[in-house]
Design a protein around this motif. Structure first.
Motif, mmCIF file in Angstrom:
data_model
loop_
_atom_site.group_PDB
_atom_site.id
_atom_site.type_symbol
_atom_site.label_atom_id
_atom_site.label_comp_id
_atom_site.label_asym_id
_atom_site.label_seq_id
_atom_site.Cartn_x
_atom_site.Cartn_y
_atom_site.Cartn_z
ATOM 1 N N GLY A 39 15.974 -22.324 -55.946
ATOM 2 C CA GLY A 39 16.229 -21.195 -54.939
ATOM 3 C C GLY A 39 16.832 -19.908 -55.335
ATOM 4 N N THR A 40 17.774 -20.083 -56.007
ATOM 5 C CA THR A 40 18.763 -18.818 -56.431
ATOM 6 C C THR A 40 17.722 -17.867 -57.385
ATOM 7 O OG1 THR A 40 20.636 -19.822 -56.203
ATOM 8 C CG2 THR A 40 20.763 -17.754 -57.443
ATOM 9 N N ARG A 41 17.262 -18.904 -58.211
ATOM 10 C CA ARG A 41 16.198 -17.941 -59.355
ATOM 11 C C ARG A 41 15.170 -17.511 -58.661
ATOM 12 N NH1 ARG A 41 17.077 -22.840 -61.824
ATOM 13 N NH2 ARG A 41 14.884 -23.262 -61.901
ATOM 14 N N PHE A 43 14.847 -16.390 -55.486
ATOM 15 C CA PHE A 43 15.164 -15.412 -54.815
ATOM 16 C C PHE A 43 15.208 -13.981 -55.512
ATOM 17 C CE2 PHE A 43 18.591 -12.462 -53.473
ATOM 18 C CZ PHE A 43 17.950 -11.857 -52.121
ATOM 19 N N ARG A 44 15.942 -14.056 -56.810
ATOM 20 C CA ARG A 44 16.152 -13.064 -57.571
ATOM 21 C C ARG A 44 14.433 -12.599 -58.103
ATOM 22 N NH1 ARG A 44 20.743 -15.069 -61.606
ATOM 23 N NH2 ARG A 44 22.115 -14.618 -60.304
ATOM 24 N N ARG A 53 15.508 -7.434 -49.332
ATOM 25 C CA ARG A 53 16.345 -8.869 -49.422
ATOM 26 C C ARG A 53 15.569 -9.541 -48.413
ATOM 27 N NH1 ARG A 53 20.385 -11.792 -46.806
ATOM 28 N NH2 ARG A 53 21.811 -12.496 -48.518
ATOM 29 N N PRO A 125 23.902 -10.432 -52.898
ATOM 30 C CA PRO A 125 24.471 -11.668 -53.037
ATOM 31 C C PRO A 125 24.302 -12.099 -54.620
ATOM 32 C CG PRO A 125 23.021 -12.132 -51.405
ATOM 33 C CD PRO A 125 22.664 -10.822 -51.600
ATOM 34 N N SER A 126 23.044 -11.765 -55.095
ATOM 35 C CA SER A 126 22.829 -12.221 -56.731
ATOM 36 C C SER A 126 24.118 -11.411 -57.441
ATOM 37 C CB SER A 126 21.541 -12.310 -57.071
ATOM 38 O OG SER A 126 21.328 -10.582 -56.958
ATOM 39 N N HIS A 129 27.487 -12.278 -56.974
ATOM 40 C CA HIS A 129 27.590 -13.686 -57.955
ATOM 41 C C HIS A 129 27.938 -13.586 -59.395
ATOM 42 C CE1 HIS A 129 27.374 -17.828 -58.897
ATOM 43 N NE2 HIS A 129 26.256 -17.531 -59.695
ATOM 44 N N ASP A 130 26.948 -12.533 -59.703
ATOM 45 C CA ASP A 130 27.004 -12.567 -61.306
ATOM 46 C C ASP A 130 28.237 -11.585 -61.566
ATOM 47 O OD1 ASP A 130 23.765 -12.465 -61.844
ATOM 48 O OD2 ASP A 130 25.149 -14.075 -62.021
#
Length: 196
Positions: A39-41, A43-44, A53, A125-126, A129-130
């Motif tokens: 999911g996260t990857r 989204f990016r 977004r 958010p990404s 997060h990073d």
């Protein structure tokens, strides 16, 4: 990790440096686990292609919903199938956006006559997060690449898919993937060196 990807030289360029063996990803037990892990990857990837977004979230959700129809497929087919579905969904949203903005209404402008930038300037958010400047620079540099180069780089380098899987996901030949990736790396290297 993303900063390292953008700044380290290619291992194949240094004959003294031994090539790292690719890690064999663990197969998820179910499609739900596969989707939760990607999911996260995803989204990016979608955000890099759509630059909005909400549209990226919609694209990922639509791709995941469509994947539920393929749960009977072998787990080995899920990765290229998912990235192919997501890529097509991103293209559909881009086409609809161009049509809507180009045909149905004149290009929106501010009172001073400047074009409206629909990109969300809020916290991402990404990036939160990073928490690294490297990700922001890489993301900005990726956004300047043509779509096929951005897709090839994202799938091969960031997602670490092999050439054959990337070619299936992009719907092109393995040679085309290599060409797009090579051009993307050259362009990113120039862009990131300019920012140093």
């Amino acid at each position: 990790m993303l900063q390292r990807v953008a700044t380290e030289p290619d291992a194949s360029a240094d004959p003294e440096r031994p090539a790292a063996e690719p890690a064999v990803p663990e197969r998820p037990a179910s499609l739900e686990q596969f989707l939760a892990g990607i999911g996260t990857r995803a989204f990016r990837f979608a955000e890099a292609g759509l630059r909005q977004r909400e549209d990226a979230l919609d694209a990922v959700q639509d791709a995941m919903m469509k994947m539920l129809g393929y749960q009977d497929r072998p787990a080995g087919e899920w990765t290229p199938l998912f990235w192919s579905i997501l890529r097509r969904r991103i293209i559909d949203i881009q086409r609809r956006r161009r049509f809507r903005l180009g045909w149905l209404s004149p290009e929106p402008r501010h009172e001073d006559g400047s074009a409206v930038d629909w990109a969300d300037d809020g916290p991402d958010p990404s990036r939160a997060h990073d928490g690294s400047e490297g990700y922001a620079q890489l993301s900005a540099a990726l956004a300047t690449l043509p779509a096929r180069q951005r897709e090839a780089f994202s799938l091969r380098v960031l997602e670490e898919l092999d050439v054959a899987t990337t070619a299936r996901a992009m719907g092109c030949s393995e040679g085309a993937v290599k060409t797009h990736l090579s051009r993307a790396r050259e362009a990113l290297q120039r862009k990131l060196e300019d920012w140093r």
